[in-house]
Design a protein around this motif. Structure first.
Motif, PDB file in Angstrom:
ATOM      1  N   GLN C   2       0.742  -1.295   0.113  1.00 52.77           N
ATOM      2  CA  GLN C   2      -0.078  -0.116   0.090  1.00 52.77           C
ATOM      3  C   GLN C   2       0.936   1.270  -0.093  1.00 52.77           C
ATOM      4  OE1 GLN C   2      -1.541  -1.631   3.677  1.00 52.77           O
ATOM      5  NE2 GLN C   2      -3.497  -1.356   3.006  1.00 52.77           N
ATOM      6  N   THR C   3       0.483   2.215  -0.583  1.00 54.77           N
ATOM      7  CA  THR C   3       1.304   3.417  -0.792  1.00 54.77           C
ATOM      8  C   THR C   3       0.355   4.698  -0.449  1.00 54.77           C
ATOM      9  OG1 THR C   3       2.177   2.194  -2.631  1.00 54.77           O
ATOM     10  CG2 THR C   3       2.728   4.592  -2.366  1.00 54.77           C
ATOM     11  N   HIS C   6       1.772  12.313  -0.567  1.00 52.56           N
ATOM     12  CA  HIS C   6       1.352  13.212   0.173  1.00 52.56           C
ATOM     13  C   HIS C   6       1.719  14.671  -0.637  1.00 52.56           C
ATOM     14  CE1 HIS C   6       2.747  15.867   3.971  1.00 52.56           C
ATOM     15  NE2 HIS C   6       1.611  16.286   3.778  1.00 52.56           N
ATOM     16  N   PRO C  93      -9.900  14.300   9.359  1.00 48.16           N
ATOM     17  CA  PRO C  93      -9.847  15.518  10.243  1.00 48.16           C
ATOM     18  C   PRO C  93      -8.527  16.193  10.390  1.00 48.16           C
ATOM     19  CG  PRO C  93     -10.578  13.500  11.410  1.00 48.16           C
ATOM     20  CD  PRO C  93     -10.443  13.191  10.032  1.00 48.16           C
ATOM     21  N   SER C  94      -7.509  15.719   9.991  1.00 49.38           N
ATOM     22  CA  SER C  94      -6.209  16.296   9.800  1.00 49.38           C
ATOM     23  C   SER C  94      -5.372  15.460   8.867  1.00 49.38           C
ATOM     24  CB  SER C  94      -5.302  16.499  11.046  1.00 49.38           C
ATOM     25  OG  SER C  94      -4.805  15.416  11.448  1.00 49.38           O
ATOM     26  N   GLY C  96      -1.700  15.478   9.014  1.00 49.80           N
ATOM     27  CA  GLY C  96      -0.955  14.559   9.547  1.00 49.80           C
ATOM     28  C   GLY C  96      -1.604  13.457  10.108  1.00 49.80           C
ATOM     29  N   GLY C  97      -2.593  13.560  10.716  1.00 47.01           N
ATOM     30  CA  GLY C  97      -3.129  12.496  11.559  1.00 47.01           C
ATOM     31  C   GLY C  97      -3.448  11.175  10.526  1.00 47.01           C
ATOM     32  N   GLU C  98      -4.064  11.517   9.311  1.00 48.02           N
ATOM     33  CA  GLU C  98      -4.310  10.240   8.291  1.00 48.02           C
ATOM     34  C   GLU C  98      -3.092   9.876   7.835  1.00 48.02           C
ATOM     35  OE1 GLU C  98      -7.128   9.467   8.002  1.00 48.02           O
ATOM     36  OE2 GLU C  98      -7.002   8.302   6.031  1.00 48.02           O
ATOM     37  N   LEU C  99      -1.974  10.623   7.644  1.00 48.16           N
ATOM     38  CA  LEU C  99      -0.664   9.862   7.013  1.00 48.16           C
ATOM     39  C   LEU C  99      -0.272   9.008   8.200  1.00 48.16           C
ATOM     40  CD1 LEU C  99       0.496  13.348   5.476  1.00 48.16           C
ATOM     41  CD2 LEU C  99       0.004  11.222   4.275  1.00 48.16           C
ATOM     42  N   THR C 100      -0.240   9.605   9.686  1.00 54.88           N
ATOM     43  CA  THR C 100       0.215   8.770  10.554  1.00 54.88           C
ATOM     44  C   THR C 100      -0.547   7.498  10.722  1.00 54.88           C
ATOM     45  OG1 THR C 100       0.908  10.770  11.616  1.00 54.88           O
ATOM     46  CG2 THR C 100       0.572   8.597  13.141  1.00 54.88           C
ATOM     47  N   ARG C 101      -2.009   7.400  10.712  1.00 46.96           N
ATOM     48  CA  ARG C 101      -2.509   6.406  10.734  1.00 46.96           C
ATOM     49  C   ARG C 101      -2.530   5.382   9.541  1.00 46.96           C
ATOM     50  NH1 ARG C 101      -7.322   4.350   9.026  1.00 46.96           N
ATOM     51  NH2 ARG C 101      -7.851   6.112   7.468  1.00 46.96           N
ATOM     52  N   GLN C 103       0.428   4.919   7.639  1.00 45.59           N
ATOM     53  CA  GLN C 103       1.641   4.570   7.782  1.00 45.59           C
ATOM     54  C   GLN C 103       1.727   3.329   9.057  1.00 45.59           C
ATOM     55  OE1 GLN C 103       5.512   6.985   7.057  1.00 45.59           O
ATOM     56  NE2 GLN C 103       3.534   8.568   7.086  1.00 45.59           N
ATOM     57  N   SER C 104       0.932   3.499   9.975  1.00 44.52           N
ATOM     58  CA  SER C 104       0.973   2.789  11.172  1.00 44.52           C
ATOM     59  C   SER C 104       0.351   1.492  10.644  1.00 44.52           C
ATOM     60  CB  SER C 104       0.152   3.222  12.618  1.00 44.52           C
ATOM     61  OG  SER C 104      -1.128   3.153  12.080  1.00 44.52           O
ATOM     62  N   ALA C 108       3.472   2.536   2.617  1.00 46.53           N
ATOM     63  CA  ALA C 108       4.592   3.288   2.338  1.00 46.53           C
ATOM     64  C   ALA C 108       4.313   4.662   2.158  1.00 46.53           C
ATOM     65  CB  ALA C 108       5.350   2.538   1.167  1.00 46.53           C
ATOM     66  N   TYR C 109       5.232   5.718   2.202  1.00 44.98           N
ATOM     67  CA  TYR C 109       5.045   6.979   2.156  1.00 44.98           C
ATOM     68  C   TYR C 109       5.859   7.676   1.073  1.00 44.98           C
ATOM     69  CZ  TYR C 109       5.377  12.190   3.444  1.00 44.98           C
ATOM     70  OH  TYR C 109       5.336  13.344   3.554  1.00 44.98           O
TER      71      TYR C 109
END
Lengths: 112, 112, 112
Positions: C2-3, C6, C93-94, C96-101, C103-104, C108-109
């Motif tokens: 998954q990728t 940003h 919502p944000s 940054g939050g979505e990118l963190t979720r 990746q967790s 891949a970013y």
């Protein structure tokens, strides 16, 4: 969850955006954020210097419990001493090393 | 630990910074780095071309054992052949695919 | 695999490159890609707005099954409503939050 932000560019607008996103992240209740860190190197070091553009936001982030880390190679290249940094900013041997270490520990990476 | 650097922008200063960070990383004794790779695509391909700006540093990185990979889609778009690249540079089907594959194998991602 | 891509910068060329890489990724048979997402925030929101520069490509990506997500903080800051976005774009919502979720969860970013 944990997140590290990478500050590297000589672009005040980008740096401000980065710091805003870090702030917004801590206020996003839809994700459980345990730790947020900022690693700055190259021209991204500016907001970490005392009196530098963006340094007030860095102070707020430090007060909010965010770890802010400066690359020692950058400090050497720019002839900066630890005492030139905002109080509370840590130094790390290399920005690349720290970013690798944090991601290997499970931190998500965000490059504003 | 493993790290992949992503070269994509048409900014010589940024590309030099990227290559410096890759060099510094291999000299940072505080982290155990097993592998370092560079994936270049779009306008980040420049230092990988023979005689291109930054190509001398790419040669040094290759000699230091760093894998340097060029995106085939980019080569096609820019009408470049494998023979236009610095000797030792590999090609990969797509930069995005390679970055995904490496991160899925545990590589940390750094976008200078 | 998954990728997540940003989108954050106010650079039409960079945004076009980002969207091209996302398209190329879905056509790279050397990696097994299960999901591709795009998270846009700050000035990277432009191609997600109806009629915005790059919005035609965003429509194609949505039709190809790629999830496209807009940061709500950005919409608020730019005084944009959901109805200003290309149909099919989601809000989060944000950024940054979505990118963190993501990746967790193993994404891949990639930051073009």
């Amino acid at each position: 969850m944990q997140t590290v932000f990478h500050l590297i560019a000589d672009e005040p607008a980008q740096q401000r955006t980065a710091l805003t996103i870090a702030e917004n992240l801590t206020e996003d209740d839809s994700v459980e954020i345990d730790d947020v860190a900022i690693v700055a190197q190259a021209d991204g070091i500016e907001p970490l210097t005392a009196g530098g553009d963006g340094s007030e936001t860095v102070k707020s982030l430090l007060e909010a419990g965010i770890a802010v880390k400066a690359c020692s190679n950058t400090l050497e290249m720019k002839d900066l001493a630890d005492s030139d940094l905002v109080e509370g900013v840590e130094t790390v041997p290399s920005g690349g090393g720290e970013l690798t270490r944090l991601q290997s520990e499970g931190y998500a990476y965000i490059r504003p």
